[in-house]
Design an enzyme around this catalytic site. Structure first.
Site, mmCIF file in Angstrom:
data_model
loop_
_atom_site.group_PDB
_atom_site.id
_atom_site.type_symbol
_atom_site.label_atom_id
_atom_site.label_comp_id
_atom_site.label_asym_id
_atom_site.label_seq_id
_atom_site.Cartn_x
_atom_site.Cartn_y
_atom_site.Cartn_z
ATOM 1 N N CYS A 50 36.254 37.847 30.957
ATOM 2 C CA CYS A 50 36.572 38.566 33.820
ATOM 3 C C CYS A 50 37.862 37.247 33.137
ATOM 4 O O CYS A 50 37.801 36.332 32.979
ATOM 5 C CB CYS A 50 35.876 37.517 34.172
ATOM 6 S SG CYS A 50 36.379 37.263 36.029
ATOM 7 N N TYR A 91 43.132 46.529 37.857
ATOM 8 C CA TYR A 91 42.276 46.776 38.820
ATOM 9 C C TYR A 91 42.334 47.453 39.559
ATOM 10 O O TYR A 91 41.825 49.419 39.014
ATOM 11 C CB TYR A 91 40.889 45.605 38.896
ATOM 12 C CG TYR A 91 40.919 44.729 38.441
ATOM 13 C CD1 TYR A 91 39.238 45.256 37.732
ATOM 14 C CD2 TYR A 91 41.320 43.515 37.594
ATOM 15 C CE1 TYR A 91 38.340 44.424 36.653
ATOM 16 C CE2 TYR A 91 40.292 43.186 36.739
ATOM 17 C CZ TYR A 91 39.707 42.391 36.024
ATOM 18 O OH TYR A 91 38.748 41.986 35.426
HETATM 19 N N1 LIG Z 1 37.739 36.526 44.054
HETATM 20 C C1 LIG Z 1 37.416 36.489 43.144
HETATM 21 C C2 LIG Z 1 36.715 37.704 42.137
HETATM 22 C C3 LIG Z 1 36.461 37.525 41.171
HETATM 23 C C4 LIG Z 1 35.898 38.865 40.149
HETATM 24 O O1 LIG Z 1 36.099 40.325 40.544
HETATM 25 N N2 LIG Z 1 34.670 38.623 38.999
HETATM 26 C C5 LIG Z 1 34.518 40.051 38.261
HETATM 27 C C6 LIG Z 1 34.388 40.280 36.517
HETATM 28 S S1 LIG Z 1 36.145 39.555 36.406
HETATM 29 C C7 LIG Z 1 32.745 39.949 39.032
HETATM 30 O O2 LIG Z 1 32.049 39.025 38.795
HETATM 31 N N3 LIG Z 1 32.627 41.649 38.998
HETATM 32 C C8 LIG Z 1 31.360 41.063 39.629
HETATM 33 C C9 LIG Z 1 30.849 42.204 40.523
HETATM 34 O O3 LIG Z 1 31.832 43.171 41.103
HETATM 35 O O4 LIG Z 1 29.860 42.614 40.582
HETATM 36 C C10 LIG Z 1 37.904 35.533 41.744
HETATM 37 O O5 LIG Z 1 39.506 35.643 42.174
HETATM 38 O O6 LIG Z 1 36.637 34.391 41.763
#
Ligand SMILES: N[C@@H](CCC(=O)N[C@@H](CS)C(=O)NCC(=O)O)C(=O)O
Length: 304
Positions: free
Chosen positions: A54, A183
């Site tokens: 990530c 994304y």
């Molecule tokens: N706004 C958050 C976004 C974090 C994010 O989207 N992380 C993704 C992985 S790259 C995630 O954990 N996704 C799990 C999901 O969407 O269920 C940040 O920048 O901390």
């Protein structure tokens, strides 16, 4: 995702669109700050949950290294493979268990903080072991917070006073078009949304290729913007170019961005936050985009 604290197993990458098939990233819900808000700065009190796949989580992992916070903030690393339970701990080379909460899956951290939490169980998460809650789950905040961490941080100033205007402006310029632009391309639900996202991605890469002063974006000072750019660049050729169809050019086709990527990898502490295996395995395990789960052999990377 979690609905009123209950996990629903049918994970899909997109929970919200803009009406034209464009991916919209949900906002983060926990926005506390170490050194304020009753989160006193104490070594050993906080724990960081990340996935090496990530980019958002990797921002915070790099900051933890560069700011000398390894003995202050402990870390758990999830498996790169997105499962029906979302991110899970252990069971993969380079992944760890969760010694702090003994969780099996990331969603349990969210319900430990809020038993009726509704939303996606994203990484990164900064956990407070004393108050047994999530301090913050927004990587931009955690990155900024770690520059000081209530006085416990040391090392390079990632947000120096004289560069703040440029840092803020460039962060804004690259977030939607590049960091999230890849994304928006990969998760687009319509041709129109994809075309627009890809155009943004390459316009920004072209612009950054011209603007990098070298060795870092703003010359000799390594700032948080370098970290924010780096985490996207390092994933680009191994994952985004193929899986997210951002395939007009590779980072390898941009000489100055490539030099920047290698400069960042040579900064002590940065290389160990990068796992090309986790990145490839993780992105290519997104069943919605790659039903077979097959991970490509290439590309050959001259920096890995
Ligand atoms: N706004 C958050 C976004 C974090 C994010 O989207 N992380 C993704 C992985 S790259 C995630 O954990 N996704 C799990 C999901 O969407 O269920 C940040 O920048 O901390």
């Amino acid at each position: 995702m979690l609905v009123n604290g209950k996990w629903s197993a049918n994970w899909t990458p997109v929970s919200k669109t803009d009406g034209k098939g464009g991916f919209v990233r949900p906002t983060s819900g926990f926005r506390g700050w170490v050194g304020k808000d009753g989160f006193e700065a104490e070594a050993g009190r906080y724990h960081l949950y990340v996935a090496l796949i990530c980019p958002w989580a990797s921002r915070t992992l790099i900051a933890r290294k560069l700011k000398g916070l390894e003995d202050v903030v402990s870390v758990s690393i999830t498996s790169p493979v997105m499962t029906d339970e979302g991110w899970t701990f252990g069971g993969y080379d380079g992944a760890t268990d969760d010694p702090v909460n003994g969780a099996r899956a990331m969603h349990q951290i969210y319900t430990a903080a809020d038993p009726v939490f509704t939303g996606r169980a994203t990484v990164p998460v900064l956990w407070d072991g004393k108050r047994k809650t999530i301090v913050n789950n927004e990587s931009a905040d955690i990155l900024r917070m770690m520059n000081d961490f209530g006085g416990l941080a040391s090392g390079v100033d990632l947000y120096p006073e004289h560069l703040r205007d440029r840092i803020d402006a460039t962060n804004d310029a690259i977030y939607d078009t590049l960091n999230n632009g890849v994304y928006r391309s990969g998760f687009a639900q319509s041709q129109e949304a994809y075309d627009s996202a890809v155009a943004d991605v390459f316009a920004t890469l072209d612009r950054m290729e011209g603007e990098i002063e070298g060795p870092f974006l703003f010359g000799d000072a390594l700032t948080e913007t370098d970290i924010r750019l780096f985490v996207t660049l390092v994933r680009f050729d191994p994952a985004y170019h193929g899986l997210f169809k951002t395939n007009l050019r590779r980072i390898a086709d941009y000489p100055r961005l490539t030099a920047f990527l290698k400069t960042m990898l040579a900064v002590p502490g940065v290389r160990e936050t990068v796992s090309v295996d986790h990145i490839k395995r993780g992105y290519y395990s997104l069943k919605a985009l790659n039903p077979s789960g097959i991970v490509p052999t290439g590309p050959l990377l001259d920096w890995d």
